[in-house]
Scaffold this motif. Structure first.
Motif, short mmCIF file in Angstrom:
data_model
loop_
_atom_site.label_atom_id
_atom_site.label_comp_id
_atom_site.label_asym_id
_atom_site.label_seq_id
_atom_site.Cartn_x
_atom_site.Cartn_y
_atom_site.Cartn_z
N PRO A 82 38.84 -9.79 -13.95
CA PRO A 82 37.96 -9.73 -15.01
C PRO A 82 36.72 -8.77 -14.99
O PRO A 82 36.60 -8.38 -16.06
N ALA A 83 36.64 -8.35 -13.80
CA ALA A 83 35.29 -7.39 -13.71
C ALA A 83 35.95 -5.95 -14.24
O ALA A 83 35.25 -5.33 -14.74
N GLU A 84 37.08 -5.79 -13.85
CA GLU A 84 37.73 -4.25 -14.54
C GLU A 84 37.63 -4.33 -15.78
O GLU A 84 37.34 -3.56 -16.69
N TYR A 85 38.11 -5.58 -16.38
CA TYR A 85 38.29 -5.91 -17.81
C TYR A 85 37.02 -5.53 -18.54
O TYR A 85 36.77 -4.97 -19.72
N ILE A 86 36.02 -6.36 -18.07
CA ILE A 86 34.82 -6.40 -18.74
C ILE A 86 34.07 -5.19 -18.53
O ILE A 86 33.54 -4.54 -19.68
N ALA A 87 33.99 -4.26 -17.45
CA ALA A 87 33.33 -2.99 -17.36
C ALA A 87 34.13 -2.10 -18.30
O ALA A 87 33.57 -1.28 -18.97
N LYS A 88 35.46 -2.29 -18.36
CA LYS A 88 36.05 -1.35 -19.59
C LYS A 88 35.67 -1.61 -20.85
O LYS A 88 35.46 -0.61 -21.80
N LYS A 89 35.72 -2.77 -21.24
CA LYS A 89 35.43 -3.24 -22.75
C LYS A 89 33.78 -2.75 -23.09
O LYS A 89 33.49 -2.50 -24.16
N LEU A 90 33.14 -2.89 -21.90
CA LEU A 90 31.35 -2.50 -22.03
C LEU A 90 31.30 -1.18 -22.11
O LEU A 90 30.00 -0.62 -22.14
N ASN B 103 24.79 -6.47 -19.84
CA ASN B 103 24.42 -7.59 -19.07
C ASN B 103 25.53 -8.35 -18.93
O ASN B 103 26.22 -8.74 -20.07
N VAL B 104 25.64 -9.15 -17.45
CA VAL B 104 26.66 -9.86 -17.44
C VAL B 104 26.17 -11.10 -16.62
O VAL B 104 25.26 -10.99 -15.82
N VAL B 105 26.69 -12.30 -16.83
CA VAL B 105 26.30 -13.58 -16.10
C VAL B 105 27.57 -14.24 -15.65
O VAL B 105 28.69 -13.82 -16.53
N ALA B 106 27.63 -15.02 -14.66
CA ALA B 106 28.80 -15.40 -13.93
C ALA B 106 28.63 -17.09 -13.64
O ALA B 106 27.74 -17.55 -13.42
N ILE C 11 22.75 -10.85 -23.69
CA ILE C 11 23.89 -11.28 -22.64
C ILE C 11 25.02 -10.39 -23.26
O ILE C 11 25.53 -10.80 -24.56
N ASP C 12 25.79 -9.62 -22.76
CA ASP C 12 27.10 -8.82 -23.16
C ASP C 12 28.46 -9.45 -23.02
O ASP C 12 29.30 -9.65 -23.92
N ALA C 13 28.59 -10.21 -21.66
CA ALA C 13 29.60 -10.54 -21.07
C ALA C 13 29.28 -11.80 -20.30
O ALA C 13 28.35 -11.90 -19.48
N ILE C 14 30.12 -12.84 -20.39
CA ILE C 14 30.16 -14.05 -19.50
C ILE C 14 31.51 -14.21 -18.66
O ILE C 14 32.52 -14.10 -19.56
N TRP C 15 31.30 -14.28 -17.54
CA TRP C 15 32.66 -14.65 -16.63
C TRP C 15 32.55 -16.08 -16.33
O TRP C 15 31.64 -16.34 -15.52
N ALA C 16 33.27 -16.80 -16.77
CA ALA C 16 33.62 -18.09 -16.29
C ALA C 16 34.95 -18.18 -15.58
O ALA C 16 35.92 -18.42 -16.02
N ASN D 115 25.07 -14.52 -31.10
CA ASN D 115 25.92 -13.69 -31.54
C ASN D 115 25.77 -12.29 -30.70
O ASN D 115 26.58 -11.36 -31.15
N ASP D 116 25.22 -12.05 -29.42
CA ASP D 116 25.12 -10.85 -29.06
C ASP D 116 26.15 -10.88 -27.84
O ASP D 116 26.60 -9.67 -27.45
N ILE D 117 26.78 -11.80 -27.53
CA ILE D 117 27.91 -12.14 -26.60
C ILE D 117 29.49 -11.36 -27.23
O ILE D 117 29.73 -12.06 -27.91
N LYS D 118 29.64 -10.39 -26.39
CA LYS D 118 30.97 -9.81 -26.79
C LYS D 118 32.04 -10.29 -26.17
O LYS D 118 33.21 -10.30 -26.67
N ILE D 119 32.07 -10.59 -25.01
CA ILE D 119 33.13 -11.00 -24.06
C ILE D 119 32.96 -12.30 -23.36
O ILE D 119 31.80 -12.41 -22.69
N VAL D 120 33.76 -13.40 -23.47
CA VAL D 120 33.88 -14.43 -22.60
C VAL D 120 35.38 -14.58 -22.00
O VAL D 120 36.24 -14.51 -22.56
N PHE D 121 35.19 -14.14 -20.65
CA PHE D 121 36.48 -14.01 -19.74
C PHE D 121 36.54 -15.58 -19.00
O PHE D 121 35.75 -15.66 -18.05
#
Length: 320
Positions: free
Chosen positions: A145-153, A158-161, A216-221, A240-246
């Protein structure tokens, strides 16, 4: 004593000694399975596959008895382990600990009474309390997930987990996630809180994040059940600011979402099937029926799920 008498005496002693040795391969295996109750869909999958293993394996092996106990919390599981050892008198155990620290001593006590112990998924804080360990790849579960989020962003955002329960496997996942983000100084992990692999808890944690953090750009759940709560909180907050939910673990609803492209925030997941409890029970039972041991550690790979391979991970009849 004549030579014939001496030989007869030695033969008798040897026979008696041989008879006293444990014939593990010929013993019946009384296997206890201790797992958390089906409090959310992943554990529903664990319960489903454990009972499927009991059905299949008892049918295949007449010298095998499997007793399954489910617990709603760590103290209940500790009590059930004591009953399995003293009342059911198991000689083998497959245990999926509710929590790592709280269950280490109770599992060690079962092992001390002679049972062969296989620990599944949530490791113990003292590995001497187990004979074998079977789990998914928790390092990959956090790294992917971290690699995927980093690449997509594009390496910035900004990320929360949302973490699970305080266990060794949760630590492995979070450590792996952080180790990747260290390579991306422009990605900021704003916070990482426990949400207990629970939809309602994830909803509350995400509400808190959305209140405290305006960007917040991405959330890792770190579990697909938690993803459900995350999405509900985002929808209610109209963000509508969140681009990724992984999420994580490849729940059928999330895999179907990826296949269908239903939600622009969700286009990937990481596999971690609850079927590994079936594999752990089967491996343990069949090894003990032969009087054999398992490798100290068996790791089942976790891989990235995208639209390209999602069909391979979609099991519509599974409870998870």
């Amino acid at each position: 004593m004549t030579s014939i008498t001496r030989r007869l005496a030695l033969t008798a002693v040897a026979a008696a000694t041989f008879a006293a040795l444990p014939a593990l391969a010929d013993e019946k295996v009384n296997l206890g399975v201790s797992i958390p109750a089906a409090t959310h869909s992943f554990m529903g999958g664990i319960n489903y596959w454990a009972n499927q293993a009991k059905k299949d394996l008892e049918k295949a092996h007449k010298d095998l008895k499997i007793t399954i106990k489910t617990a709603a919390n760590a103290p209940e599981q500790a009590n059930q382990l004591q009953d399995l050892s003293t009342v059911t008198k198991i000689n083998a155990l497959v245990v999926f600990p509710f929590e790592s620290a709280a269950l280490t001593k109770p599992v060690a006590q079962v092992k001390a009474k002679g049972a062969y112990v296989t620990v599944v998924d949530r490791g113990l804080t003292d590995t001497s309390a187990q004979d074998a360990y079977v789990a998914g790849d928790n390092t990959a579960f956090g790294k992917i997930p971290a690699e995927y989020i980093a690449k997509k962003l594009n390496g910035k955002g900004n990320v929360v987990a949302l973490r699970g329960i305080a266990t060794t496997l949760d630590n492995e996942r979070m450590d792996a996630f952080n180790s990747v983000l260290k390579n991306y100084p422009d990605i900021k992990l704003l916070d990482a809180k426990y949400a207990n692999w629970n939809r309602d808890d994830a909803f509350k944690v995400t509400q808190d994040y959305l209140t405290r953090f305006k960007d917040i750009d991405a959330i890792w759940a770190a579990d697909d059940d938690m993803t459900v709560g995350v999405l509900k909180a985002i929808e209610q907050a109209k963000r509508n600011d969140i681009k990724i939910v992984f999420g994580g673990a490849g729940a059928k609803d999330m895999v179907k979402t990826i296949m269908d492209g239903k939600n622009k925030m969700i286009d990937a997941d990481v596999s971690y099937s609850p079927k590994f409890i079936y594999d752990a029970i089967k491996l343990t039972a069949e090894a003990r029926l032969k009087g054999e041991k398992l490798p100290a550690t068996t790791i089942i790979p976790s891989v990235l799920i995208t639209k390209d391979n999602a069909k391979e991970f979609y099991h519509p009849n599974s409870p998870f």
